[in-house]
Design a protein around this motif. Structure first.
Motif, PDB file in Angstrom:
ATOM      1  N   GLN A   1     -57.150 -20.535 -21.180  1.00 50.09           N
ATOM      2  CA  GLN A   1     -55.718 -20.570 -20.848  1.00 50.09           C
ATOM      3  C   GLN A   1     -55.238 -22.004 -20.641  1.00 50.09           C
ATOM      4  O   GLN A   1     -54.137 -22.366 -21.054  1.00 50.09           O
ATOM      5  CB  GLN A   1     -55.451 -19.752 -19.582  1.00 50.09           C
ATOM      6  N   HIS A   2     -56.072 -22.810 -20.009  1.00 55.73           N
ATOM      7  CA  HIS A   2     -55.654 -24.197 -19.780  1.00 55.73           C
ATOM      8  C   HIS A   2     -55.702 -25.018 -21.070  1.00 55.73           C
ATOM      9  O   HIS A   2     -54.885 -25.906 -21.257  1.00 55.73           O
ATOM     10  CB  HIS A   2     -56.474 -24.828 -18.653  1.00 55.73           C
ATOM     11  N   LEU A   3     -56.664 -24.709 -21.922  1.00 53.34           N
ATOM     12  CA  LEU A   3     -56.652 -25.363 -23.236  1.00 53.34           C
ATOM     13  C   LEU A   3     -55.350 -25.017 -23.964  1.00 53.34           C
ATOM     14  O   LEU A   3     -54.696 -25.880 -24.553  1.00 53.34           O
ATOM     15  CB  LEU A   3     -57.847 -24.904 -24.081  1.00 53.34           C
ATOM     16  N   ARG A   4     -54.986 -23.756 -23.917  1.00 56.36           N
ATOM     17  CA  ARG A   4     -53.770 -23.304 -24.603  1.00 56.36           C
ATOM     18  C   ARG A   4     -52.526 -23.966 -24.002  1.00 56.36           C
ATOM     19  O   ARG A   4     -51.709 -24.530 -24.726  1.00 56.36           O
ATOM     20  CB  ARG A   4     -53.637 -21.776 -24.450  1.00 56.36           C
ATOM     21  N   ASP A   5     -52.406 -23.934 -22.669  1.00 58.95           N
ATOM     22  CA  ASP A   5     -51.168 -24.397 -22.036  1.00 58.95           C
ATOM     23  C   ASP A   5     -51.008 -25.908 -22.061  1.00 58.95           C
ATOM     24  O   ASP A   5     -49.893 -26.408 -21.932  1.00 58.95           O
ATOM     25  CB  ASP A   5     -51.110 -23.924 -20.582  1.00 58.95           C
ATOM     26  N   HIS A   6     -52.105 -26.628 -22.215  1.00 60.30           N
ATOM     27  CA  HIS A   6     -51.999 -28.089 -22.141  1.00 60.30           C
ATOM     28  C   HIS A   6     -52.420 -28.786 -23.434  1.00 60.30           C
ATOM     29  O   HIS A   6     -51.638 -29.540 -24.007  1.00 60.30           O
ATOM     30  CB  HIS A   6     -52.777 -28.606 -20.938  1.00 60.30           C
ATOM     31  N   LEU A   7     -53.616 -28.521 -23.921  1.00 58.55           N
ATOM     32  CA  LEU A   7     -54.056 -29.250 -25.126  1.00 58.55           C
ATOM     33  C   LEU A   7     -53.485 -28.667 -26.410  1.00 58.55           C
ATOM     34  O   LEU A   7     -53.406 -29.351 -27.422  1.00 58.55           O
ATOM     35  CB  LEU A   7     -55.593 -29.289 -25.205  1.00 58.55           C
ATOM     36  N   LEU A   8     -53.096 -27.408 -26.371  1.00 57.13           N
ATOM     37  CA  LEU A   8     -52.606 -26.786 -27.613  1.00 57.13           C
ATOM     38  C   LEU A   8     -51.101 -26.547 -27.585  1.00 57.13           C
ATOM     39  O   LEU A   8     -50.564 -25.883 -28.456  1.00 57.13           O
ATOM     40  CB  LEU A   8     -53.344 -25.460 -27.856  1.00 57.13           C
ATOM     41  N   THR A   9     -50.431 -27.062 -26.568  1.00 60.11           N
ATOM     42  CA  THR A   9     -48.986 -26.839 -26.438  1.00 60.11           C
ATOM     43  C   THR A   9     -48.219 -28.142 -26.663  1.00 60.11           C
ATOM     44  O   THR A   9     -48.533 -29.159 -26.055  1.00 60.11           O
ATOM     45  CB  THR A   9     -48.669 -26.295 -25.028  1.00 60.11           C
ATOM     46  N   ALA A  10     -47.230 -28.070 -27.554  1.00 62.26           N
ATOM     47  CA  ALA A  10     -46.382 -29.245 -27.809  1.00 62.26           C
ATOM     48  C   ALA A  10     -45.340 -29.352 -26.705  1.00 62.26           C
ATOM     49  O   ALA A  10     -44.838 -28.325 -26.243  1.00 62.26           O
ATOM     50  CB  ALA A  10     -45.686 -29.095 -29.152  1.00 62.26           C
ATOM     51  N   PRO A  11     -44.968 -30.559 -26.258  1.00 65.51           N
ATOM     52  CA  PRO A  11     -45.449 -31.844 -26.761  1.00 65.51           C
ATOM     53  C   PRO A  11     -46.656 -32.401 -26.010  1.00 65.51           C
ATOM     54  O   PRO A  11     -47.127 -33.478 -26.328  1.00 65.51           O
ATOM     55  CB  PRO A  11     -44.233 -32.745 -26.535  1.00 65.51           C
ATOM     56  N   GLU A  12     -47.165 -31.663 -24.997  1.00 65.93           N
ATOM     57  CA  GLU A  12     -48.264 -32.227 -24.205  1.00 65.93           C
ATOM     58  C   GLU A  12     -49.486 -32.515 -25.082  1.00 65.93           C
ATOM     59  O   GLU A  12     -50.232 -33.469 -24.830  1.00 65.93           O
ATOM     60  CB  GLU A  12     -48.639 -31.268 -23.058  1.00 65.93           C
TER      61      GLU A  12
END
Lengths: 262, 369
Positions: free
Chosen positions: A36-47
């Motif tokens: 979930q954290h990979l998705r919300d931060h590393l896989l979410t634009a623009p973050e």
């Protein structure tokens, strides 16, 4: 950073606690939380673009610019219970470890008996659940809108768009022309920047500014007594005017980080 | 600081000393420093530079360090050299429609979708956005760039902000903090800048009422009405006559009544205040129109009447039956008793400055009270 035996298909990392280095904490409680954290931060634009600067290896794992690629990476991670996202989890964990270590030296740490929150020199905020001895979250403040993340979950949209600009420009040909001009200005400005300068100007400084700006409105009384929120970091952070490019380089040297970007 | 009318001692956070004006100013200084860092600026940096410079002009001098003043001097030099170009770029970004949409989104999400900290952040961001936009227009005006259309749109945004004042209560500590950064002599020194502070004055006033309502008591009597007189004075400068300004305040008070209806109903049991009367005179002075407004709003469907009478003998102008009138953007027909009937809800939609005309004559009637 040590590796624990395989659990739920994802090999978890452990890092020293920034205040009590003899205690090791796991980077996320379980594979679902990690994904979930990979998705919300590393896989979410623009973050995600900022994570590409913090972790240059990210570009070798997937095409960050491509919304579909990020979306399918997440889909696959979910399907494999995190196993397919091991490489991404590895670089995320390493960034968490480094920033936690910076914070331990710089004392950019706030804590109570439940939660410890730190900020490191890459601009990564790490939230530690001290009751469970796990990293609960790690993100780059100032790179996106939390509400957008929630929307993207409920909408199930590809690419997790998060931009919500307020200074939009009135619809006209001028808006496009201005955006194009701004893009060229930024290109000229950044063409001679090395990765460290990008890290400072695009990630670290916005993170500090966001923390300070965010805090401007929040009284301590708004926080439940058992909660520490990252905005109280302002009590341990110097003002941005004392964290100029040169100051930041000095701090990185102090924390033994200059070797990373040479 | 004791004579600062923007320090609302009736508000809980002010009494508890939770406000942090120094931190607020230091954040503004940070923003100015960032906008100054590169010699070739983006439109967003131009926007921040111009708006923040004006913002720091409003700040009490003791909150600025020598280093801050040096930065401000730098900003002034840049604005003197390239201000009009910067203003052109910044003005092109300004989008009041998006702001209003964001406010609507915030309003929709307020109750269920966002937690208390998100409420604070969203309210503060929206308020800052509007403030920056208004400050940008002040800066542009100084540079000889008048933008009446944008100015009118921003006035609409401010009206919307005040219509949704309760949504901004979560940011009360911040707004009080901003109040404490402000110079008290602004209305004498720089009228345009003083006008940008009105929304804080209005919000703080509303928050005082709200805290008083929530506590079911008046904690303290309102202070001598410096605030209200300033409010009136600036509204007059904005082109509203005194009765128009009173009507605007009356409508705001109704909206508050309707939002807090259970509390308002309880208050109504306690006291019944006399209704207020507003009178318009026809251009030829032959006819007067009288509107009676209750002191407190009861419900949205409450009937509000405007009666038309001959000025000479106060008899109803029954021979005007069937004539159309225009009150702001609201259209109605006069009946056989010389009365035009509205609901309170319709009256709440009337825009400032309460212009009345009766067909076929399009000339405006003059309002008095």
């Amino acid at each position: 950073m040590s590796v624990t035996p395989e659990v739920q298909n994802l090999r978890f990392h452990q890092i020293p606690h920034p205040l009590r280095p003899q205690i090791h904490i796991q980077v996320f409680r379980d594979s679902m939380s990690a994904c979930q954290h990979l998705r919300d931060h590393l896989l979410t634009a623009p973050e995600c673009y900022a994570w590409g600067i913090v972790c240059p290896e990210f570009h070798e794992i997937l095409d960050i610019e491509n919304d579909d690629t990020r979306f399918y990476y997440w889909e696959e991670a979910k399907r494999s219970n995190g196993a397919s996202a091991q490489l991404l989890y590895d670089i995320y964990s390493e960034a968490i470890r480094l920033n936690s270590a910076d914070a331990a030296i710089l004392k950019w740490i706030i804590t109570n008996s439940y939660v410890t929150i730190v900020l490191g020199l890459d601009g990564v905020v790490v939230v530690i659940n001290d009751r469970l001895s796990v990293v609960a979250s790690a993100y780059l403040p100032g790179q996106g809108d939390a509400r957008g993340v929630q929307d993207s979950r409920s909408l199930g949209r590809k690419g997790f768009p998060r931009e919500r600009p307020m200074r939009n420009g009135r619809p006209s040909g001028r808006r496009e022309a201005l955006a194009e001009r701004d893009r060229r200005v930024m290109e000229r400005r950044e063409e001679n920047w090395n990765l460290e300068q990008k890290l400072y100007y695009r990630v670290f400084r916005p993170a500090v500014q966001y923390v300070r700006r965010y805090q401007r409105a929040i009284p301590s009384s708004a926080m439940h007594s058992s909660v520490v929120s990252f905005e109280t970091l302002k009590t341990v952070l110097p003002p941005v005017t004392q964290l100029k490019w040169e100051d930041w380089q000095n701090l990185r040297r102090l924390c033994g980080r200059e070797v990373i970007y040479g | 600081m004791d004579d600062n009318f923007l320090i609302n001692r009736n508000l809980q956070a002010t009494r508890d000393g939770q406000t942090d004006p120094r931190h607020i100013v230091s954040v503004w200084v940070d923003e100015l420093a960032s906008a100054l860092e590169f010699s070739e600026r983006t439109s967003h940096e131009a926007y921040t530079l111009l708006a923040t410079r004006e913002k720091l002009r409003r700040v009490r001098s003791e909150l600025l360090s020598e280093q801050d003043r040096h930065l401000i001097q730098q900003a002034d030099q840049i604005i003197a050299a390239e201000g009009t170009v910067l203003a052109d770029m910044a003005l092109a970004l300004l989008d009041p429609t998006s702001w209003q949409q964001e406010l609507a989104r915030f309003s929709d999400a307020f109750e269920d979708e966002i937690n208390s900290v998100e409420q604070i952040v969203a309210a503060s961001d929206l308020l800052d956005d509007l403030d920056d936009a208004q400050l940008l227009l002040v800066a542009a005006e100084r540079l000889g760039k008048s933008e009446p259309e944008l100015s009118s749109q921003l006035d609409d945004c401010e009206t919307e902000l005040l219509r949704h004042a309760d949504l901004f209560y979560p940011a009360t500590v911040y707004i009080q903090g901003i109040g404490q950064t402000l110079r008290t002599d602004l209305d004498e020194e720089d009228y345009a800048l003083a006008a940008t502070t009105l929304k804080f004055v209005d919000l703080l006033e509303r928050f005082e009422e709200l805290e008083s309502e929530l506590n079911f008591q008046n904690i303290m009597p309102l202070p001598p009405n410096v605030l209200k007189s300033l409010n009136h004075q600036i509204r007059l400068e904005k082109g509203l006559t005194q009765p128009q300004s009173r009507l605007v305040q009356q409508m705001r008070s109704y909206r508050n009544d309707l939002r807090t209806r259970p509390l308002a109903a309880a208050a109504l049991l306690e006291a019944s205040e006399a209704p207020r009367r507003y009178i318009w005179s026809s251009p030829d002075q032959a006819v007067v129109a009288r509107m009676m407004l209750p002191a407190k709003a009861g419900h949205r469907n409450e009937e509000i009447r405007i009666g038309f009478f001959r000025a000479s003998d106060q008899a109803p102008v029954s021979d005007w039956a069937g004539k159309s009138l225009l009150l702001g953007t609201l259209r109605a027909t006069i009946d056989s008793e010389g009365i035009a009937r509205f609901t309170l809800d319709q009256i709440l939609q009337v825009n400032e400055p309460w212009r009345l005309s009766v067909e076929p004559d399009e000339r405006e009637w003059s309002l008095s009270d």
